[in-house]
Motif scaffolding. Sequence first.
Motif, PDB file in Angstrom:
ATOM      1  N   VAL A  34       0.833  -1.206   0.000  1.00 26.01           N
ATOM      2  CA  VAL A  34       0.000   0.000   0.000  1.00 26.01           C
ATOM      3  C   VAL A  34       0.866   1.254   0.000  1.00 26.01           C
ATOM      4  O   VAL A  34       0.540   2.241  -0.665  1.00 26.01           O
ATOM      5  CB  VAL A  34      -0.951  -0.007   1.209  1.00 26.01           C
ATOM      6  N   SER A  41       0.546   3.985  -2.873  1.00 24.25           N
ATOM      7  CA  SER A  41       0.160   5.335  -2.450  1.00 24.25           C
ATOM      8  C   SER A  41       1.219   6.361  -2.811  1.00 24.25           C
ATOM      9  O   SER A  41       0.901   7.497  -3.193  1.00 24.25           O
ATOM     10  CB  SER A  41      -0.097   5.354  -0.937  1.00 24.25           C
ATOM     11  N   PHE A  79       0.914   7.016  -6.401  1.00 22.10           N
ATOM     12  CA  PHE A  79      -0.287   7.819  -6.584  1.00 22.10           C
ATOM     13  C   PHE A  79      -0.012   9.289  -6.246  1.00 22.10           C
ATOM     14  O   PHE A  79      -0.433  10.202  -6.967  1.00 22.10           O
ATOM     15  CB  PHE A  79      -1.407   7.266  -5.703  1.00 22.10           C
ATOM     16  N   ALA A 135      -9.753   0.408  -5.565  1.00 24.81           N
ATOM     17  CA  ALA A 135      -8.429   1.036  -5.661  1.00 24.81           C
ATOM     18  C   ALA A 135      -8.191   1.680  -7.032  1.00 24.81           C
ATOM     19  O   ALA A 135      -7.898   2.879  -7.107  1.00 24.81           O
ATOM     20  CB  ALA A 135      -7.345   0.009  -5.337  1.00 24.81           C
ATOM     21  N   ILE A 175      -8.121   5.840  -7.725  1.00 21.86           N
ATOM     22  CA  ILE A 175      -6.829   6.386  -8.153  1.00 21.86           C
ATOM     23  C   ILE A 175      -6.971   7.125  -9.477  1.00 21.86           C
ATOM     24  O   ILE A 175      -6.565   8.287  -9.620  1.00 21.86           O
ATOM     25  CB  ILE A 175      -5.774   5.260  -8.270  1.00 21.86           C
ATOM     26  N   ARG A 193      -6.498  14.280  -1.523  1.00 22.47           N
ATOM     27  CA  ARG A 193      -5.978  12.978  -1.955  1.00 22.47           C
ATOM     28  C   ARG A 193      -6.238  11.883  -0.926  1.00 22.47           C
ATOM     29  O   ARG A 193      -6.088  10.713  -1.214  1.00 22.47           O
ATOM     30  CB  ARG A 193      -4.467  13.093  -2.192  1.00 22.47           C
ATOM     31  N   GLU A 194      -6.606  12.276   0.318  1.00 19.41           N
ATOM     32  CA  GLU A 194      -6.729  11.289   1.381  1.00 19.41           C
ATOM     33  C   GLU A 194      -7.962  10.421   1.227  1.00 19.41           C
ATOM     34  O   GLU A 194      -8.015   9.326   1.755  1.00 19.41           O
ATOM     35  CB  GLU A 194      -6.727  11.973   2.752  1.00 19.41           C
ATOM     36  N   ALA A 230      -6.605   7.744  -0.282  1.00 23.06           N
ATOM     37  CA  ALA A 230      -5.761   7.005   0.655  1.00 23.06           C
ATOM     38  C   ALA A 230      -6.586   6.022   1.470  1.00 23.06           C
ATOM     39  O   ALA A 230      -6.245   4.840   1.586  1.00 23.06           O
ATOM     40  CB  ALA A 230      -5.038   7.978   1.588  1.00 23.06           C
ATOM     41  N   VAL A 281      -8.136   3.371  -1.102  1.00 27.75           N
ATOM     42  CA  VAL A 281      -7.106   2.492  -1.659  1.00 27.75           C
ATOM     43  C   VAL A 281      -6.547   1.591  -0.566  1.00 27.75           C
ATOM     44  O   VAL A 281      -6.412   0.375  -0.734  1.00 27.75           O
ATOM     45  CB  VAL A 281      -5.976   3.311  -2.310  1.00 27.75           C
ATOM     46  N   GLY A 282      -6.212   2.198   0.570  1.00 26.13           N
ATOM     47  CA  GLY A 282      -5.656   1.408   1.655  1.00 26.13           C
ATOM     48  C   GLY A 282      -6.624   0.361   2.162  1.00 26.13           C
ATOM     49  O   GLY A 282      -6.256  -0.797   2.383  1.00 26.13           O
ATOM     50  N   ALA A 334      -1.741   3.732   3.810  1.00 26.49           N
ATOM     51  CA  ALA A 334      -1.969   4.701   2.741  1.00 26.49           C
ATOM     52  C   ALA A 334      -1.891   6.136   3.270  1.00 26.49           C
ATOM     53  O   ALA A 334      -1.275   7.010   2.645  1.00 26.49           O
ATOM     54  CB  ALA A 334      -3.327   4.454   2.094  1.00 26.49           C
ATOM     55  N   LEU A 391       0.960   9.020   2.155  1.00 31.27           N
ATOM     56  CA  LEU A 391       0.562  10.250   1.476  1.00 31.27           C
ATOM     57  C   LEU A 391       0.851  11.498   2.296  1.00 31.27           C
ATOM     58  O   LEU A 391       1.178  12.551   1.742  1.00 31.27           O
ATOM     59  CB  LEU A 391      -0.924  10.203   1.129  1.00 31.27           C
TER      60      LEU A 391
END
Length: 422
Positions: free
Chosen positions: A33, A37, A40, A101, A105, A120-121, A124, A127-128, A157, A161
């Motif tokens: 991850v 990340s 990303f 994910a 992204i 962007r979180e 995060a 995705v995480g 993630a 980030l």
Amino acid sequence: MGTNYVAYWKTLPYKLLVGLKWIGFGVLTGILVGGVSALFAKAIVLATGFRLAHTWIVFLLPLAGLFIVWFYHRLGARKPRGTNLVLEAIRESERVPVKMAPLIIVSTVLTHLFGGSAGREGAALQVGGSLGHGLGQLLHFRKEERRRTIMCGMSAAFSALFGTPLAATVLSMEISTVGVMYYSSLVPCAVSALTAHFVAQVINPGSEAMLLSAVPAFYVRDAVCTGLFAWACALVSILFATSMHSSKKLLQKYFPNDYIRVAVSGVIIVVLTLLVGDQTYNGTGSNIIASCIENPTFKLAFYAFLLKILFTSVTLGGGFQGGEIVPSLFIGATFGHVVGSFTGMNPALCSAIGMACVFCGVTNCPLASLLIAFEMFGFDASSYFILAIAITYLFSGNYGIYGAQKIRFSKWDPAEIDANTH
């Protein structure tokens, strides 16, 4: 006492095996991850740089929105629930689709590339959560362990980030149910956050820290001013949360078709950008946040935080993808900078406090907020931060940016309320 002592040593081998299992999973999750990340994050930086170098690209934002909606529909996510799905999955030990994910992204990078206002979180946490859950499935973890695998991925993630492994460790345990901490996930979350931070530093060297150059001594007058400012930040966080929810409801009401809604949202952002005259409020606005902290002479409009609320609410309410936390940091930093400039307080310190407070107000995560403040700004202003965050948490009420978040215990009375945020 003797019986407990014997029982401890009898169960120690089992406990060691369980500990090694989750430490190993934390390392694997942190590597996977954290790497995804970090790449990303690099894509976001490249997209932002390209947009700033080719400002005309913002006119294509409505078309980018159409593609994002098509992409979600194509992969079977006609009603994306984003971070709310992850929060419910933690609480109920439900599945988080791995396809989340690539969806978040690609769509988040496109939102930033073409000028949408988002963070962007959100990517995060999604995705995480999805990759952590997917890795747990691959390793045949039990359903009862699903919660930990999701939270472990979220910590990795967020750490990769934001460069804040301490806050990332706590955030995933704190954010789903306010008042309840899932301490059984502490070891994997801590290991994955630290591992992901290391991986991210290898891929993207540098630090997110913005240490305060000078912190005034903390006296009674400063405590009173900080308390009043924190209360104002609570009101700003409520305004941001309600704007986010209201804009989504209004756009869905008047434009029920997903494609029309996202196109209209894109057009509105283009018009707003033209009216402003620059792209200050597009994208993450990280440069503005840094200027508020690092440049004492930095000037900006006193209503900058209101414009960021408007830009972000229209962008995410219309169907574009991204996060709400970086915009909350922008809102807190600009609000604090303006308050500091008008009142004679230290603008940089006010910006830092504003960031921590608005983040706390919209996420209802006071411990993670405090740790983010320490990791980003240092410990010199710890008295300011702990007082301000406590007051903001109290006065922000049951509001929040994530509708699936549960408030288990009242902020005012020693009672269970078990209510969703609004």
